[in-house]
Scaffold this active site. Structure first.
Site, PDB file in Angstrom:
ATOM      1  N   CYS A   1       0.866  -1.256   0.008  1.00  0.00           N
ATOM      2  CA  CYS A   1       0.079   0.010   0.037  1.00  0.00           C
ATOM      3  C   CYS A   1       0.932   1.315  -0.020  1.00  0.00           C
ATOM      4  O   CYS A   1       0.552   2.243  -0.743  1.00  0.00           O
ATOM      5  CB  CYS A   1      -0.790   0.020   1.225  1.00  0.00           C
ATOM      6  SG  CYS A   1      -2.043   1.606   1.435  1.00  0.00           S
TER       7      CYS A   1
ATOM      8  N   CYS B   1       7.579   3.804   5.641  1.00  0.00           N
ATOM      9  CA  CYS B   1       6.725   3.778   4.714  1.00  0.00           C
ATOM     10  C   CYS B   1       7.429   3.325   3.359  1.00  0.00           C
ATOM     11  O   CYS B   1       6.870   2.664   2.466  1.00  0.00           O
ATOM     12  CB  CYS B   1       5.953   4.976   4.221  1.00  0.00           C
ATOM     13  SG  CYS B   1       7.391   6.165   3.714  1.00  0.00           S
TER      14      CYS B   1
END
Length: 235
Positions: A111, A218
């Site tokens: 994601c 991330c």
């Protein structure tokens, strides 16, 4: 490529490091990447004090808190930023890989890759250097962040790497900069809404990011920005 420049400027921090790079060395070829998160006002204020037309790249993943979007507008107006670039994921990629918008639940790394890493890779095309706001006191993989490093063929600049939490707070207070509205609700580090909870401490402000998972980043700082032809990682 940048070894001599790194050696020359590595002892500098904050605006002293930013000024020669923004105004001289990389003038017109440098961008600042900001999340408009808990401490973003410090770096944005430093940059605006040097050049308000510096490109500011921010990733709108489609999963941000409404408070972050409002804070982005507030700081942009307050600091007089004239080149804000709000980057979003490619619609066709989202349709194929995350049509239901639930990918973060089953594969948060993937994601992040399609909502952050790939869009940033494209946004940085043409720039020779970029600025980020990582700090060593955040711990984890950031504990030894260099102020200057060559990565992905660009110079990456972290002018706040050696700043302490106390210095960040002092800067915000001295310049009377507004805080992110979620701070008063207990969010010490702020990312996407589904993957951020209200917790953290002075020595671990990122504890609320991907809480309960081993994931700490991330991906945009974990490795050099990938080549333009890179594809999302396999499931």
């Amino acid at each position: 490529m940048y070894e001599a420049l790194i050696a020359e400027l590595n002892h500098l921090d904050g605006p002293d490091l930013l000024a020669p790079l923004v105004s001289d060395v990389f003038c017109g070829n440098i961008a600042l990447v900001s999340s408009f998160g808990a401490e973003s006002a410090v770096l944005l204020h430093m940059a605006a004090s040097i050049d308000r037309s510096l490109p500011i790249i921010t990733l709108d993943t489609g999963k941000l808190f409404a408070e972050t979007i409002a804070y982005r507008a507030q700081l942009t107006a307050l600091l007089g930023l004239t080149d804000l670039r709000v980057i979003t994921p490619q619609a066709n990629v989202l349709q194929v890989l995350d049509g239901a918008g639930s990918l973060h639940r089953r594969d948060p790394d993937r994601c992040c890759h399609i909502r952050k890493v790939l869009p940033l890779e494209n946004a940085l095309t043409g720039f020779k250097a970029w600025i980020s706001g990582r700090k060593r006191y955040h711990g984890g993989l950031r504990a030894d962040v260099p102020t200057l490093e060559e990565t992905g063929g660009r110079l990456k600049i972290d002018p706040l790497a050696r700043f302490t939490g106390q210095q960040i707070e002092a800067y915000l207070d001295y310049h009377d900069l507004p805080r992110h509205p979620l701070l008063e609700k207990g969010y010490l580090s702020i990312g996407c809404a589904p993957c951020t909870v209200a917790c953290g401490s002075a020595d671990n402000p990122r504890a609320g990011r991907w809480s309960g998972l081993s994931k700490m980043e991330c991906g945009i700082h974990r490795s050099p920005i990938l080549s333009r032809n890179s594809a999302p990682p396999a499931s």
